[in-house]
Write a protein that holds these residues in place. Structure first.
Motif, PDB file in Angstrom:
ATOM      1  N   GLU A 182      -1.240  -0.016  39.608  1.00 32.58           N
ATOM      2  CA  GLU A 182      -2.240  -0.537  40.543  1.00 32.58           C
ATOM      3  C   GLU A 182      -1.632  -0.918  41.888  1.00 32.58           C
ATOM      4  OE1 GLU A 182      -5.230  -0.265  40.080  1.00 32.58           O
ATOM      5  OE2 GLU A 182      -5.658  -0.311  37.926  1.00 32.58           O
TER       6      GLU A 182
ATOM      7  N   GLY B 247      -5.887  -7.229  40.733  1.00 35.93           N
ATOM      8  CA  GLY B 247      -6.239  -6.340  39.633  1.00 35.93           C
ATOM      9  C   GLY B 247      -5.030  -5.906  38.829  1.00 35.93           C
TER      10      GLY B 247
ATOM     11  N   THR C  92      -5.050  -7.103  35.172  1.00 35.79           N
ATOM     12  CA  THR C  92      -5.800  -5.895  34.804  1.00 35.79           C
ATOM     13  C   THR C  92      -7.248  -6.137  35.215  1.00 35.79           C
ATOM     14  OG1 THR C  92      -6.569  -6.324  32.531  1.00 35.79           O
ATOM     15  CG2 THR C  92      -4.301  -5.515  32.796  1.00 35.79           C
ATOM     16  N   TYR C  93      -7.923  -5.072  35.634  1.00 33.06           N
ATOM     17  CA  TYR C  93      -9.248  -5.212  36.237  1.00 33.06           C
ATOM     18  C   TYR C  93     -10.289  -5.773  35.268  1.00 33.06           C
ATOM     19  CZ  TYR C  93      -8.126  -3.008  40.670  1.00 33.06           C
ATOM     20  OH  TYR C  93      -7.621  -2.760  41.911  1.00 33.06           O
TER      21      TYR C  93
ATOM     22  N   ASP D 171     -13.781  -4.510  38.466  1.00 34.74           N
ATOM     23  CA  ASP D 171     -13.484  -3.088  38.647  1.00 34.74           C
ATOM     24  C   ASP D 171     -14.470  -2.449  39.622  1.00 34.74           C
ATOM     25  OD1 ASP D 171     -12.192  -0.509  37.887  1.00 34.74           O
ATOM     26  OD2 ASP D 171     -14.171  -0.090  37.080  1.00 34.74           O
TER      27      ASP D 171
ATOM     28  N   HIS E 100     -13.623  -0.783  43.382  1.00 40.24           N
ATOM     29  CA  HIS E 100     -13.992   0.557  43.854  1.00 40.24           C
ATOM     30  C   HIS E 100     -14.908   0.493  45.073  1.00 40.24           C
ATOM     31  CE1 HIS E 100     -12.077   3.222  40.951  1.00 40.24           C
ATOM     32  NE2 HIS E 100     -12.220   2.224  40.089  1.00 40.24           N
TER      33      HIS E 100
ATOM     34  N   GLY F 243      -9.691   0.650  32.711  1.00 41.87           N
ATOM     35  CA  GLY F 243     -10.663  -0.419  32.871  1.00 41.87           C
ATOM     36  C   GLY F 243     -12.100   0.015  32.641  1.00 41.87           C
TER      37      GLY F 243
ATOM     38  N   ASP G 258     -18.244   5.351  33.547  1.00 39.19           N
ATOM     39  CA  ASP G 258     -17.405   4.548  34.448  1.00 39.19           C
ATOM     40  C   ASP G 258     -16.926   5.355  35.659  1.00 39.19           C
ATOM     41  OD1 ASP G 258     -15.851   1.949  34.827  1.00 39.19           O
ATOM     42  OD2 ASP G 258     -14.236   3.426  34.885  1.00 39.19           O
TER      43      ASP G 258
ATOM     44  N   ASP H   1     -17.679   4.441  39.476  1.00 40.50           N
ATOM     45  CA  ASP H   1     -16.582   4.171  40.408  1.00 40.50           C
ATOM     46  C   ASP H   1     -16.772   4.935  41.718  1.00 40.50           C
ATOM     47  OD1 ASP H   1     -15.464   2.531  38.546  1.00 40.50           O
ATOM     48  OD2 ASP H   1     -13.893   3.924  37.916  1.00 40.50           O
TER      49      ASP H   1
END
Length: 205
Positions: free
Chosen positions: A29, A67, A71-72, A93, A97, A159, A166, A170
């Motif tokens: 990340e 993040g 972690t997101y 998350d 984005h 994530g 997802d 995003d």
């Protein structure tokens, strides 16, 4: 201001490594910050960035750093928003984005205005949005590659939180971010670029 922002981002990056929830995810990340910050510093005299863009890039770097640290899917602020609104998933998350479209839109716009004949062109905005969507698509392909090579170990980086759509969400968030940036900041950005143009001859005199 750019020097202070660079120091703040560097300090945040170093601190975020300690106690990171998943060291591999942290690296994946934050690698964009590790690559982008030195590049901006090396090119600061040859191709200085506007103050607006510097501030936005620093903010984006902090979003990536947070993040990467948690972690997101586990960012505490996202958990608070999820519980407050009664949602099923941590929305950090989605926010990341959204920023992934918002900030690159200003970056792409600045590059196009300063290095191409598109200043004042009606094609500037749509081409900026297309570039942001292309970047978002590349990022999703990198996530796909991580999933293929890392398997379950890449879940923290992806994530997805169990959402089969997802990837589409995003890219849609990135699209919304890019469009919002152009609608909200184009005039502000033009003024920032004008200040930069006035300052550059004075700096080289």
């Amino acid at each position: 201001m750019p020097a202070a922002l660079a120091l703040a981002v560097t300090a945040a990056l170093l601190v975020s490594r300690f106690g990171a929830a998943d060291p591999t995810t942290w690296l994946l990340e934050t690698v964009w910050v590790m690559a982008g910050l030195p590049l901006a510093i090396l090119l600061r005299h040859r191709f200085p960035l506007s103050g607006l863009l510097c501030a936005l890039l620093a903010a984006h770097a902090l979003v990536l750093i947070v993040g990467g640290h948690y972690t997101y899917a586990q960012v505490p602020a996202g958990d608070w928003v999820r519980d407050w609104l009664g949602w099923d998933r941590n929305p950090y998350d989605r926010f990341g984005h959204l920023v992934q479209g918002f900030v690159p839109a200003v970056l792409v716009r600045e590059l196009l205005v300063r290095t191409s004949p598109l200043r004042g062109s009606r094609w500037l905005a749509p081409l900026t949005v297309c570039a942001c969507l292309a970047f978002s698509a590349v990022f999703e392909m990198l996530e796909w590659l991580a999933a293929v090579t890392g398997g379950e170990a890449a879940d923290a980086f992806l994530g997805t939180q169990g959402d089969a759509w997802d990837t589409q969400w995003d890219m849609f968030c990135a699209l919304i971010g890019a469009v919002c940036a152009l609608l909200l900041l184009s005039r502000v950005h033009d003024r920032a670029l004008a200040r930069l143009d006035r300052a550059r001859p004075a700096a080289t005199a």
